[in-house]
Design an enzyme around this catalytic site. Structure first.
Site, mmCIF file in Angstrom:
data_model
loop_
_atom_site.group_PDB
_atom_site.id
_atom_site.type_symbol
_atom_site.label_atom_id
_atom_site.label_comp_id
_atom_site.label_asym_id
_atom_site.label_seq_id
_atom_site.Cartn_x
_atom_site.Cartn_y
_atom_site.Cartn_z
ATOM 1 N N THR A 268 1.520 3.655 1.936
ATOM 2 C CA THR A 268 2.284 4.057 3.116
ATOM 3 C C THR A 268 3.315 3.013 3.552
ATOM 4 O O THR A 268 4.042 3.243 4.522
ATOM 5 C CB THR A 268 1.344 4.318 4.306
ATOM 6 N N LYS A 269 3.387 1.873 2.854
ATOM 7 C CA LYS A 269 4.221 0.772 3.333
ATOM 8 C C LYS A 269 5.695 0.964 2.961
ATOM 9 O O LYS A 269 6.039 1.764 2.107
ATOM 10 C CB LYS A 269 3.702 -0.555 2.791
ATOM 11 N N ASN A 270 6.558 0.166 3.617
ATOM 12 C CA ASN A 270 8.008 0.259 3.380
ATOM 13 C C ASN A 270 8.352 0.035 1.918
ATOM 14 O O ASN A 270 9.269 0.651 1.380
ATOM 15 C CB ASN A 270 8.742 -0.780 4.227
ATOM 16 N N TYR B 253 0.840 -1.205 0.000
ATOM 17 C CA TYR B 253 0.000 0.000 0.000
ATOM 18 C C TYR B 253 0.878 1.259 0.000
ATOM 19 O O TYR B 253 2.084 1.200 0.287
ATOM 20 C CB TYR B 253 -0.924 -0.042 1.214
#
Length: 399
Positions: A188-190, A186
Site C-alpha cells: 500500500t506504500k507510495n 509494502y
C-alpha cells in the site's frame, strides 16, 4: 454518479516494472544480487544518504537498526502510541521496553512529551512520520544530543517527504542527525515492491554492522559466493537474521523509485482537491501540514468533528461503504491492544491527545490511480453522510 466501488488503495504498477521482473526471471538470479545493489544505489541518491541497505520489510529494518545499535534488555525506547504495532514489536524483539510519549495536535510525536519520558534507562527515540507528514525532527534531535540518545526514524510513510531543505533519510544538511531512517515498500506504500524496505544511515560503521546482521551474520554477501569470481568460504561473525531483499522485488522498486516524483505530484494534487472540496464542511477537518516541509501524502487522514455529528466514526465509515467508498483508520493506539497490556512503559503512559484524536481519524483514498472525478464523488458522498447526521439543537431558538 458511478456505482463502482472506490477502494481505499490501488497500486500503480506499470509495464516497466513488469518487464524488469521478467528480465530478472530470465537471467536466473532471483535472490539478493545486482538488481538489489542497483536499487540501493538509486535509492541512496534519491534520499541523499551516505549508505543504504535493502531489507525485506520496514519491520525488519527497524529491528535490524535496534539490534545493530545494541539496544536490548534494560533499555527503554521512546516512541508514539499512534502507530502500527510493528514499531513497538521491534522494540520488544530486542528485549527493550517501549515507552509511549504523547502526540502533538498534528498526530506526530510531541517532543515536549518525549522530554518528560526520558529516564536514565532511555537509549533511543523512535519517531514515526505519520501519513508522510514529517515530525518536528529539530526538537527530537536536540533532545537526543542533550541526553546522548540514538534516533531511529520510522519512515514507513515518508518516501518522498522532505524535512526542511533535505529529504527524509538524508545524511547531509539538517537531516544528518538520525542514526537510521527506515522506509517501507509494502503493497500500500507510495513506493511498493510488494514487501520490502530500506534503511538509510550516515554511519559507515552502523551500515557495516547492519549489512552483516541482515544475512545470517555471514561475512560475505550470499550472491558474491556464487558468482564466477566468488569464493565458497565464509565465516559467521554474528547471530544474524534473514532480512535481505530479493532481486525480483528490487526490480519492481527500481522503476517505482523512478516514478516517485510523478506519484508525489499526483498525490499532492489530489490532497489539494480534497482540501478544496471539503473546505466548507464543518464536520470534517483536513489533515495538518508543516510549512517548512514536504508531505509525501501517503495518507489523507481526515478528522471528524464528532461534536457536530449524531453518529460515531464506525457509523460514518459504514455509511461511506454503503455509498461504495472504501476508507481506513490510522491507527488504533498501542494503548488499546491486549498484547501490550502488561508492559509498564505502555500502560504507565498518559497520552490524552492520541486518545482524543483516535475516534476522529478517517483515512480517505489517495493514490496515483485515483481520478479527480473519484475524489469529487468521495467528497459528495461525505457531504451526503454529513447532511443526514448533523447534530440538531435540542431546543429551538426562543423556546
Amino acid at each position: 454518479m458511478s456505482d463502482e466501488f472506490i477502494p481505499f488503495h490501488r497500486p500503480s504498477i506499470g509495464e516497466a516494472e513488469i518487464e524488469e521482473v521478467a528480465g530478472v526471471l530470465r537471467a536466473g538470479w532471483l535472490t539478493t544480487g545486482p538488481k538489489t545493489a542497483q536499487f540501493q544505489q538509486e535509492f541512496r541518491a534519491y534520499v541523499a544518504a551516505r549508505h543504504t541497505l535493502a531489507v525485506n520489510s520496514c519491520t525488519a529494518g527497524l529491528h535490524l537498526a535496534l539490534a545493530a545499535l545494541q539496544i536490548g534488555p534494560g533499555d527503554e525506547v521512546i516512541t508514539t502510541p499512534l502507530t502500527f504495532c510493528a514499531t513497538v514489536n521491534c522494540i520488544l524483539h530486542v528485549g527493550a521496553t517501549p515507552v509511549l510519549a504523547d502526540v502533538a495536535a498534528d498526530g506526530n510525536l510531541d517532543p515536549a512529551s518525549v522530554s518528560r519520558r526520558i529516564t536514565p534507562r532511555t537509549r533511543a527515540i523512535l519517531p514515526v512520520h505519520i501519513g508522510g507528514l514529517p515530525c518536528d525532527m529539530a526538537s527530537i534531535w536536540k533532545l537526543a544530543r542533550d541526553h546522548s540518545l540514538y534516533v531511529i526514524e520510522d519512515a514507513a510513510h515518508a518516501v518522498g517527504a522532505w524535512y526542511g531543505n533535505a529529504p527524509i533519510g538524508a545524511s547531509v544538511g539538517d537531516s544528518g542527525a538520525s542514526d537510521a531512517v527506515v522506509f517501507s515498500f509494502y503493497a500500500t506504500k507510495n513506493l511498493t515492491t510488494g514487501e520490502g524496505g530500506m534503511i538509510a544511515t550516515g554511519s559507515e560503521e552502523l551500515s557495516d554492522r547492519m549489512r552483516i546482521l541482515c544475512l545470517h551474520g555471514i561475512s560475505k554477501d550470499a550472491w558474491n559466493r556464487y558468482t564466477e569470481s566468488g569464493n565458497w568460504f565464509y565465516d559467521v561473525t554474528a547471530a544474524g537474521f534473514k532480512y535481505n531483499l530479493s532481486d525480483i522485488q528490487s526490480a519492481i522498486g527500481i522503476h517505482q523509485l523512478r516514478r516517485q516524483e510523478d506519484f508525489l505530484a499526483r498525490r499532492s494534487r489530489l490532497a489539494a482537491l480534497y482540501d478544496e472540496q471539503l473546505s466548507d464542511v464543518a464536520e470534517i477537518e483536513c489533515p495538518p501540514r508543516r510549512k517548512d516541509s514536504r508531505h509525501s501524502w501517503h495518507l489523507y487522514a481526515s478528522r471528524l468533528n464528532l461534536a457536530e455529528l449524531n453518529i460515531n466514526r464506525a457509523d460514518f465509515i459504514q455509511r461511506l461503504r454503503e455509498l461504495r467508498i472504501g476508507t481506513s483508520v490510522h491507527f488504533i493506539p498501542i494503548l488499546l491492544h491486549r498484547a501490550y497490556a502488561g508492559i509498564h512503559g505502555v500502560q504507565a503512559a498518559r497520552c490524552p491527545m492520541a486518545m482524543e484524536l483516535y475516534p476522529r481519524l478517517v483515512s480517505l483514498p489517495i493514490y496515483p490511480a485515483l481520478t479527480e472525478e473519484q475524489v469529487r464523488r468521495i467528497c459528495a458522498a461525505i457531504k451526503q453522510v454529513v447532511a443526514g447526521a448533523k447534530r440538531r439543537a435540542q431546543f429551538a431558538m426562543g423556546a
